[in-house]
Design a protein around this motif. Structure first.
Motif, short mmCIF file in Angstrom:
data_model
loop_
_atom_site.label_atom_id
_atom_site.label_comp_id
_atom_site.label_asym_id
_atom_site.label_seq_id
_atom_site.Cartn_x
_atom_site.Cartn_y
_atom_site.Cartn_z
N MET A 117 0.83 -1.20 0.00
CA MET A 117 0.00 0.00 0.00
C MET A 117 0.87 1.26 0.00
SD MET A 117 -2.98 -1.34 2.62
CE MET A 117 -3.93 0.19 2.68
N ALA A 118 1.93 1.24 0.77
CA ALA A 118 2.84 2.40 0.81
C ALA A 118 3.51 2.61 -0.54
CB ALA A 118 3.89 2.21 1.90
N ASN A 119 3.87 1.52 -1.20
CA ASN A 119 4.58 1.63 -2.47
C ASN A 119 3.67 1.89 -3.66
OD1 ASN A 119 7.48 1.30 -1.96
ND2 ASN A 119 6.86 -0.64 -1.06
N GLU A 122 2.40 7.59 -3.48
CA GLU A 122 3.55 8.44 -3.17
C GLU A 122 3.32 9.29 -1.92
OE1 GLU A 122 6.58 11.57 -5.45
OE2 GLU A 122 4.73 10.91 -6.41
N GLY A 123 2.09 9.82 -1.79
CA GLY A 123 1.78 10.65 -0.63
C GLY A 123 1.83 9.87 0.66
N LEU A 124 1.32 8.64 0.64
CA LEU A 124 1.35 7.80 1.83
C LEU A 124 2.79 7.41 2.17
CD1 LEU A 124 0.06 6.08 4.05
CD2 LEU A 124 -0.30 4.27 2.34
N ALA A 125 3.56 7.04 1.15
CA ALA A 125 4.96 6.66 1.39
C ALA A 125 5.72 7.79 2.07
CB ALA A 125 5.63 6.28 0.07
N LEU A 126 5.50 9.02 1.61
CA LEU A 126 6.20 10.16 2.20
C LEU A 126 5.69 10.44 3.61
CD1 LEU A 126 8.26 12.38 1.88
CD2 LEU A 126 6.51 13.79 0.78
N ARG A 127 4.40 10.30 3.83
CA ARG A 127 3.85 10.52 5.17
C ARG A 127 4.45 9.54 6.17
NH1 ARG A 127 -2.34 11.92 6.77
NH2 ARG A 127 -2.10 11.80 9.05
N LEU A 128 4.56 8.29 5.78
CA LEU A 128 5.12 7.27 6.67
C LEU A 128 6.60 7.53 6.93
CD1 LEU A 128 3.43 4.05 5.21
CD2 LEU A 128 2.74 5.34 7.24
N ALA A 129 7.33 7.90 5.88
CA ALA A 129 8.76 8.18 6.06
C ALA A 129 8.97 9.36 6.99
CB ALA A 129 9.40 8.45 4.70
N ARG A 130 8.16 10.37 6.88
CA ARG A 130 8.28 11.53 7.76
C ARG A 130 7.93 11.17 9.20
NH1 ARG A 130 5.65 15.93 3.50
NH2 ARG A 130 7.64 16.54 2.52
N ALA A 131 6.97 10.27 9.37
CA ALA A 131 6.62 9.83 10.72
C ALA A 131 7.78 9.06 11.35
CB ALA A 131 5.36 8.96 10.68
N GLY A 146 14.35 1.13 -5.97
CA GLY A 146 13.46 1.80 -6.90
C GLY A 146 12.04 1.99 -6.44
N GLN A 147 11.71 1.53 -5.24
CA GLN A 147 10.35 1.68 -4.75
C GLN A 147 10.07 3.10 -4.29
OE1 GLN A 147 9.96 -1.30 -1.64
NE2 GLN A 147 8.95 -2.71 -3.04
N LEU A 148 8.79 3.45 -4.22
CA LEU A 148 8.39 4.74 -3.68
C LEU A 148 8.92 4.93 -2.26
CD1 LEU A 148 4.67 5.17 -4.84
CD2 LEU A 148 6.69 6.35 -5.73
N THR A 149 8.98 3.83 -1.52
CA THR A 149 9.47 3.90 -0.14
C THR A 149 10.92 4.40 -0.10
OG1 THR A 149 8.01 2.10 0.56
CG2 THR A 149 9.93 2.53 1.94
N GLU A 150 11.73 3.98 -1.05
CA GLU A 150 13.12 4.42 -1.09
C GLU A 150 13.19 5.92 -1.37
OE1 GLU A 150 17.37 3.29 -3.25
OE2 GLU A 150 15.49 2.74 -4.22
#
Length: 255
Positions: A117-119, A122-131, A146-150
């Motif tokens: 779901m995170a990958n 893009e918005g969710l991936a960034l929100r989680l990374a910032r958290a 290469g994932q959005l998570t990276e």
């Protein structure tokens, strides 16, 4: 060359066990500890962290969706705010257990559908990374290259640790062959050995259609719920040692 060998650990519930965690802890260098949502509970978390501390194994949180019946592998309709809150809850729980044993959580590895779901957003991936950055800027995020998570980790100012999945088949696009499709999970010991040897020698993997795919990673993942995971982990470690690489917990790779 330094290389990490990690596995998802503590994936039981109550009296139920899914893998030989004691055996795996003697082989791996980093453990991704289930935090009670997709599986795991307070007692298993406690034992897993204590064992990791005794064995000198690094630990990370392995947050998943609240889906015990589906082992966290089913996508769920959950808001971004709830995804963030449940992830922080799980990381915080493991941080508390780690503090009790004089250990430290050093990375986060999303489990199954949570990571998918995170990958996909893009918005969710960034929100989680910032958290994650808000909790501890020294935490590293495990992900495939290469994932959005990276990319989200980079934007949030935290490190991403890219993985090579030794027991999963790759598509030509660098994604995993979905579970349930033939050959998605690799059980054959010789096949896993050959894949790891190829990765260590030239940084590549042979895809499900026979093409060569470059994989930039410093950490190898073996899933503890793959049948024969302990033997697979031992085989992977022997290949690592045969190349002269030094098995190193993920949090020490950047020292």
């Amino acid at each position: 060359m330094k290389i990490d060998l990690n596995s998802d650990m503590g994936e039981g519930f109550g009296r139920w066990r899914i893998a030989d965690d004691n055996g795996l802890m003697d082989v791996i260098s980093s453990a991704n500890v289930a935090c009670g949502f997709h599986v795991g509970d307070y007692a298993i978390m406690n034992r897993t962290v204590q064992l990791a501390k005794e064995k000198g194994v690094g630990i990370g949180a392995h947050p998943g969706l609240p889906d015990l019946m589906g082992f966290g592998r089913r996508a769920m309709s959950i808001s971004d705010a709830d995804m963030e809150a449940m992830m922080v809850y799980q990381i915080g729980a493991l941080q508390a257990v780690a503090a009790l044993h004089g250990h430290r959580v050093t990375h986060v590895s999303y489990h199954a559908a949570f990571g998918n779901m995170a990958n996909a957003d893009e918005g969710l991936a960034l929100r989680l990374a910032r958290a994650i950055a808000a909790l501890d800027r020294e935490l590293t995020v495990f992900c495939m290259p290469g994932q959005l998570t990276e990319r989200a980790a980079d934007k949030a100012g935290i490190r991403a640790q890219t993985l090579f999945l030794a027991d999963r088949a790759y598509t030509s696009l660098g994604t995993l062959v979905p579970r349930g499709q033939p050959g998605a999970v690799i059980h054959d010991l010789d096949a896993v050995r050959a894949r790891v040897r190829q990765f260590l020698e030239d940084g590549s993997v042979t895809t499900s259609v026979g093409s060569r795919l470059e994989v930039k990673a410093q950490s190898i993942l073996v899933h503890s719920d793959t049948p024969g995971s302990l033997e697979l982990a031992k085989a992977i470690r022997s290949e690592i040692e045969a190349t002269g690489a030094v098995l190193t917990p993920a949090f020490q790779l950047h020292d």
